[in-house]
Design a protein around this motif. Structure first.
Motif, PDB file in Angstrom:
ATOM      1  N   ILE A 166     -10.454  -6.832  -1.807  1.00 59.01           N
ATOM      2  CA  ILE A 166      -9.772  -6.431  -1.114  1.00 59.01           C
ATOM      3  C   ILE A 166      -8.835  -5.389  -1.765  1.00 59.01           C
ATOM      4  O   ILE A 166      -7.984  -5.536  -3.268  1.00 59.01           O
ATOM      5  N   THR A 167      -8.672  -4.024  -1.159  1.00 57.86           N
ATOM      6  CA  THR A 167      -8.454  -3.288  -1.687  1.00 57.86           C
ATOM      7  C   THR A 167      -7.082  -2.167  -0.714  1.00 57.86           C
ATOM      8  O   THR A 167      -7.335  -2.213  -0.020  1.00 57.86           O
ATOM      9  N   ILE A 168      -5.887  -2.239  -1.515  1.00 57.35           N
ATOM     10  CA  ILE A 168      -4.666  -1.749  -0.990  1.00 57.35           C
ATOM     11  C   ILE A 168      -5.009  -0.164  -1.464  1.00 57.35           C
ATOM     12  O   ILE A 168      -4.869  -0.038  -2.495  1.00 57.35           O
ATOM     13  N   ARG A 169      -4.497   0.801  -0.485  1.00 55.68           N
ATOM     14  CA  ARG A 169      -4.870   2.624  -0.844  1.00 55.68           C
ATOM     15  C   ARG A 169      -4.105   2.611   0.494  1.00 55.68           C
ATOM     16  O   ARG A 169      -3.848   2.840   2.004  1.00 55.68           O
ATOM     17  N   LYS A 170      -3.710   3.897  -0.011  1.00 57.53           N
ATOM     18  CA  LYS A 170      -2.181   4.742   0.622  1.00 57.53           C
ATOM     19  C   LYS A 170      -3.971   5.205   1.866  1.00 57.53           C
ATOM     20  O   LYS A 170      -5.063   5.855   1.550  1.00 57.53           O
ATOM     21  N   ALA A 171      -3.514   5.130   3.189  1.00 58.98           N
ATOM     22  CA  ALA A 171      -4.859   5.758   4.024  1.00 58.98           C
ATOM     23  C   ALA A 171      -4.903   7.318   4.037  1.00 58.98           C
ATOM     24  O   ALA A 171      -3.936   8.138   3.563  1.00 58.98           O
TER      25      ALA A 171
END
Length: 150
Positions: free
Chosen positions: A3-8
């Motif tokens: 799971i990667t979280i990044r700015k849209a």
């Protein structure tokens, strides 16, 4: 599971609008699904910071935040990706860029969301009503002695 979280990014908007539509139509089963439209995402997240979760390179969910108030306006995970820790990862990612405490509104009838926030140590600090029904105001990150923990 990755799971990667990044700015849209701008090119995420179409998929995020689909997630927003599908999630609300399935999650808010007590409301008329036709009240939710594909263009709601763009309108309801305008001026907010949006972060996305990718699972194995596929957009699986998002969180939108009004930074000035540390208010989480939306947290949605695509129906096929729920219960995989994506919502928890999105919430935890806030700690890297947004000071606590955070607040949000959760529809009272949304028992799954209420259980999710309780499990993640959010506390009820208020309540109200909107066009979609009764809601609870939840908060995270303030000392427990200052919170109403009804």
């Amino acid at each position: 599971m990755s799971i990667t979280i990044r700015k849209a990014q701008p090119n995420d908007s179409a998929r995020l609008a689909e997630i927003f539509l599908q999630s609300r139509r399935s999650g808010f089963f007590w409301l008329d699904p036709e009240r939710f439209q594909l263009d709601d995402f763009e309108r309801q997240t305008q001026g907010e910071v949006v972060w996305v979760a990718e699972k194995d390179s596929e957009l699986a969910g998002f969180i939108s935040v009004d930074e000035a108030d540390a208010f989480i306006h939306h947290l949605f995970v695509a129906p096929g990706y729920q219960r995989l820790g994506i919502g928890r990862h999105l919430l935890r990612s806030l700690r890297e860029w947004l000071p606590t405490p955070y607040t949000l509104k959760c529809l009272a009838k949304n028992k799954k969301a209420r259980a999710f926030y309780k499990k993640n140590n959010w506390r009820i600090v208020g309540e109200g009503r909107s066009g979609t029904g009764a809601y609870l105001v939840l908060e995270f990150g303030r000392a427990a002695t200052q919170q109403n923990t009804r």
